[in-house]
Motif scaffolding. Structure first.
Motif, mmCIF file in Angstrom:
data_model
loop_
_atom_site.group_PDB
_atom_site.id
_atom_site.type_symbol
_atom_site.label_atom_id
_atom_site.label_comp_id
_atom_site.label_asym_id
_atom_site.label_seq_id
_atom_site.Cartn_x
_atom_site.Cartn_y
_atom_site.Cartn_z
ATOM 1 N N PRO A 81 -7.729 16.806 -5.519
ATOM 2 C CA PRO A 81 -8.509 16.767 -4.271
ATOM 3 C C PRO A 81 -7.613 17.061 -3.071
ATOM 4 O O PRO A 81 -6.417 16.751 -3.097
ATOM 5 C CB PRO A 81 -9.043 15.332 -4.235
ATOM 6 C CG PRO A 81 -8.038 14.541 -5.003
ATOM 7 C CD PRO A 81 -7.538 15.447 -6.089
ATOM 8 N N PRO A 82 -8.149 17.629 -1.990
ATOM 9 C CA PRO A 82 -7.331 18.076 -0.857
ATOM 10 C C PRO A 82 -7.013 16.991 0.168
ATOM 11 O O PRO A 82 -6.257 17.240 1.087
ATOM 12 C CB PRO A 82 -8.209 19.163 -0.230
ATOM 13 C CG PRO A 82 -9.597 18.723 -0.523
ATOM 14 C CD PRO A 82 -9.562 18.052 -1.870
ATOM 15 N N THR A 83 -7.596 15.835 0.045
ATOM 16 C CA THR A 83 -7.468 14.808 1.088
ATOM 17 C C THR A 83 -6.353 13.831 0.768
ATOM 18 O O THR A 83 -6.003 13.616 -0.407
ATOM 19 C CB THR A 83 -8.789 14.040 1.235
ATOM 20 O OG1 THR A 83 -9.165 13.518 -0.047
ATOM 21 C CG2 THR A 83 -9.889 14.957 1.739
ATOM 22 N N PRO A 84 -5.766 13.194 1.808
ATOM 23 C CA PRO A 84 -4.754 12.154 1.586
ATOM 24 C C PRO A 84 -5.302 11.018 0.727
ATOM 25 O O PRO A 84 -6.507 10.739 0.724
ATOM 26 C CB PRO A 84 -4.414 11.679 2.998
ATOM 27 C CG PRO A 84 -4.744 12.846 3.875
ATOM 28 C CD PRO A 84 -5.946 13.493 3.244
ATOM 29 N N ILE A 85 -4.392 10.378 -0.001
ATOM 30 C CA ILE A 85 -4.772 9.332 -0.951
ATOM 31 C C ILE A 85 -4.065 8.039 -0.579
ATOM 32 O O ILE A 85 -2.867 8.034 -0.271
ATOM 33 C CB ILE A 85 -4.379 9.750 -2.380
ATOM 34 C CG1 ILE A 85 -5.136 11.017 -2.788
ATOM 35 C CG2 ILE A 85 -4.625 8.622 -3.376
ATOM 36 C CD1 ILE A 85 -4.608 11.649 -4.055
ATOM 37 N N THR A 86 -4.804 6.933 -0.614
ATOM 38 C CA THR A 86 -4.227 5.608 -0.427
ATOM 39 C C THR A 86 -4.345 4.840 -1.732
ATOM 40 O O THR A 86 -5.435 4.740 -2.305
ATOM 41 C CB THR A 86 -4.942 4.840 0.696
ATOM 42 O OG1 THR A 86 -4.755 5.530 1.933
ATOM 43 C CG2 THR A 86 -4.373 3.430 0.841
ATOM 44 N N GLU A 98 0.835 -1.203 0.000
ATOM 45 C CA GLU A 98 0.000 0.000 0.000
ATOM 46 C C GLU A 98 0.866 1.247 0.000
ATOM 47 O O GLU A 98 1.892 1.311 0.676
ATOM 48 C CB GLU A 98 -0.895 -0.034 1.236
ATOM 49 C CG GLU A 98 -1.969 1.021 1.271
ATOM 50 C CD GLU A 98 -2.876 0.846 2.475
ATOM 51 O OE1 GLU A 98 -3.898 0.164 2.347
ATOM 52 O OE2 GLU A 98 -2.524 1.377 3.555
ATOM 53 N N VAL A 99 0.431 2.255 -0.752
ATOM 54 C CA VAL A 99 1.152 3.529 -0.836
ATOM 55 C C VAL A 99 0.215 4.640 -0.374
ATOM 56 O O VAL A 99 -0.935 4.724 -0.816
ATOM 57 C CB VAL A 99 1.632 3.812 -2.272
ATOM 58 C CG1 VAL A 99 2.206 5.221 -2.388
ATOM 59 C CG2 VAL A 99 2.665 2.783 -2.697
ATOM 60 N N ASP A 100 0.702 5.493 0.522
ATOM 61 C CA ASP A 100 -0.066 6.636 1.017
ATOM 62 C C ASP A 100 0.601 7.925 0.565
ATOM 63 O O ASP A 100 1.828 8.063 0.637
ATOM 64 C CB ASP A 100 -0.156 6.610 2.546
ATOM 65 C CG ASP A 100 -0.941 5.409 3.047
ATOM 66 O OD1 ASP A 100 -2.113 5.269 2.684
ATOM 67 O OD2 ASP A 100 -0.351 4.595 3.793
#
Length: 197
Positions: free
Chosen positions: A110-115, A85-87
């Motif tokens: 988009p402003p949110t963290p991505i997984t 998994e990459v964050d």
């Protein structure tokens, strides 16, 4: 009036209309487009766990409708090539000039963290506003450096790319040219940096 004169008049009349419709300030183009960055694989013979492509889309005028200030627009694509998994937290994006002047934190979409799961990709657009009281008129934007960080199975990998501004080249019958000549005589290129902890 000759055909060439009519052509010049037409260009002179149409240019303000075309320029007025554009979201971007003219003559701000950067290479490489895109810059490629891979996180070095471990072991070296395997595929890179994360690949990134980054481009400077342009220098933007302010856009009150979309609440975007005068800024440098960046687009980034991340690809998870590995099984882990990459964050990615887009707030880790940083932009600076060749004189090491840092831009304020960007507006991110988009402003949110991505997984990213294995095989997934993600796109992020960032708008870096100019540091007050500066604008594109009074900053040296000849070179720009973009940095960001990703997490691979809980381990930080820092990536980045260098960009160089290129200038338009115009040539036609009896016109000559404006700006540096195109490659291979004109300089262009970029450097990608990757650091893994």
């Amino acid at each position: 009036m000759t055909l060439r004169c009519w052509y010049c008049v037409g260009v002179a009349l149409l240019f303000p209309l075309v320029a007025g419709c554009s979201q971007y300030v003219g003559d701000f183009s950067y290479v490489p487009r895109p810059a490629l960055a891979d996180v070095p694989p471990n072991p070296p013979q395997t595929a890179p766990p994360v690949s990134a492509e980054a481009s400077i889309i342009g220098v933007r005028y302010d856009d009150p409708k979309d609440a975007i200030p005068p800024s440098v627009e960046i687009r980034l694509r991340l690809d998870n090539n590995g099984p882990q998994e990459v964050d990615f937290d887009p707030t880790t994006l940083e932009l600076s000039t060749g004189e090491l002047v840092r831009f304020p934190p960007p507006m991110i979409r988009p402003p949110t963290p991505i997984t990213l799961e294995a095989g997934q990709s993600a796109y992020v657009t960032a708008y870096f506003p100019f540091p007050p009281p500066h604008s594109y008129d009074d900053m040296d934007l000849g070179q720009l450096q973009l940095r960001w960080r990703v997490m691979i199975a809980g381990k930080v990998a820092a990536q980045g790319a260098y960009f160089h501004r290129i200038y338009p080249y115009y040539q036609g019958p009896d016109w000559g040219y404006w700006g540096p000549p195109p490659p291979p005589f004109g300089f262009y290129g970029g450097v990608v940096i990757v650091h893994r902890r």
